[in-house]
Each structure stands twice: as structure tokens, then as C-alpha cells.
Write a protein that holds these residues in place. Structure first.
Motif, PDB file in Angstrom:
ATOM      1  N   TYR A  12      -0.548   2.812   3.093  1.00  0.00           N
ATOM      2  CA  TYR A  12      -1.035   3.555   4.254  1.00  0.00           C
ATOM      3  C   TYR A  12       0.078   4.452   4.774  1.00  0.00           C
ATOM      4  N   LYS A  13      -0.312   5.408   5.578  1.00  0.00           N
ATOM      5  CA  LYS A  13       0.629   6.262   6.305  1.00  0.00           C
ATOM      6  C   LYS A  13       0.463   5.950   7.785  1.00  0.00           C
ATOM      7  N   ASP A  54       7.485  10.569  10.404  1.00  0.00           N
ATOM      8  CA  ASP A  54       7.594  11.318   9.143  1.00  0.00           C
ATOM      9  C   ASP A  54       8.603  10.672   8.207  1.00  0.00           C
ATOM     10  N   ASN A 109       7.085   7.477   6.786  1.00  0.00           N
ATOM     11  CA  ASN A 109       6.046   7.761   5.790  1.00  0.00           C
ATOM     12  C   ASN A 109       6.629   8.315   4.496  1.00  0.00           C
ATOM     13  N   ASN A 110       7.714   9.058   4.580  1.00  0.00           N
ATOM     14  CA  ASN A 110       8.337   9.615   3.382  1.00  0.00           C
ATOM     15  C   ASN A 110       9.251   8.615   2.680  1.00  0.00           C
ATOM     16  N   SER A 142       0.246   6.761  11.597  1.00  0.00           N
ATOM     17  CA  SER A 142      -0.171   7.880  12.425  1.00  0.00           C
ATOM     18  C   SER A 142      -0.317   7.348  13.839  1.00  0.00           C
TER      19      SER A 142
END
Length: 117
Positions: free
Chosen positions: A66-67, A56, A59-60, A69
């Protein structure tokens, strides 16, 4: 190039999540394995919770197309139970695919899914 960067980013997140004494390996493609030990005092979900928080945060905090996962397979081997590395990898892989299925069904956070063996 973006796929290669995603692999590097995933490896970086894994390295920051796990201890130096844990063993991290890339099996191939986008598949990694982590061999870790826990103490009796450690919550068995603590590494998964740290991983989720670090993903998280990545990604932030990153500007990527892209993120990240990660689907995770976790198993706990009792110390009195013999197992080969191949057997452990097969069991962990099965748990990872269960987690992928949970994600498809809308259970995204690692902590909400029962994928522990």
C-alpha cells in the motif's frame, strides 16, 4: 495485518514529522489528531509541507502493498480567541473532509489545497 501495519506506519511518519512538544493522538481507526503550536516566525504551512515530504519519502523507500495517504485538516486558532477542544476538533475534522474532497477532484499534494481554517 496490513491495515494494522498501515496504522503503525502512519503513526511513525507523524512522529518523525512533528516536534516532541506537539501532541499526537489516534482518535480511532485511521484518524489521528495533532495539536501543535507555531511561532510567529514559522510558516503556517511548514508542518504540512514536512508531512507531505515524509509521506513521499516513506512511500518511495518502503516495500509495502500500500501507499500511505493522509487527508489533513488544519486550523489556526488566534491566541486571543477562546475555543474548547471539542470545537477545535470539529473544525479540524471539517477541514480534513474538505481536503479529502480536493483529493477526489485531483488536488493530491497537501500544498495545493486550500483547507486551512
Amino acid at each position: 495485518a496490513a491495515g494494522d501495519q498501515a496504522i503503525i506506519d502512519a503513526a511513525t511518519v507523524l512522529r518523525t514529522t512533528f516536534r516532541q512538544s506537539d501532541i499526537l493522538a489516534r482518535l480511532g481507526g485511521d484518524e489521528f489528531v495533532v495539536l501543535t503550536t507555531s511561532t510567529d516566525n514559522e510558516d503556517e504551512k511548514a508542518p504540512s509541507s514536512r508531512l507531505e515530504a515524509n509521506i513521499d519519502a516513506f512511500n518511495n523507500g518502503q516495500s509495502r502493498p500500500y501507499k500511505l495517504s493522509i487527508s489533513l485538516g488544519v486550523l489556526r486558532k488566534p491566541s486571543n480567541q477562546a475555543a474548547t477542544l471539542d470545537n477545535l476538533l470539529v473544525r479540524a475534522d471539517r477541514q480534513m473532509y474538505l481536503h479529502k474532497q480536493h483529493k477526489k477532484e485531483g488536488c493530491v499534494p497537501i500544498s495545493c489545497c486550500k483547507f486551512y481554517d
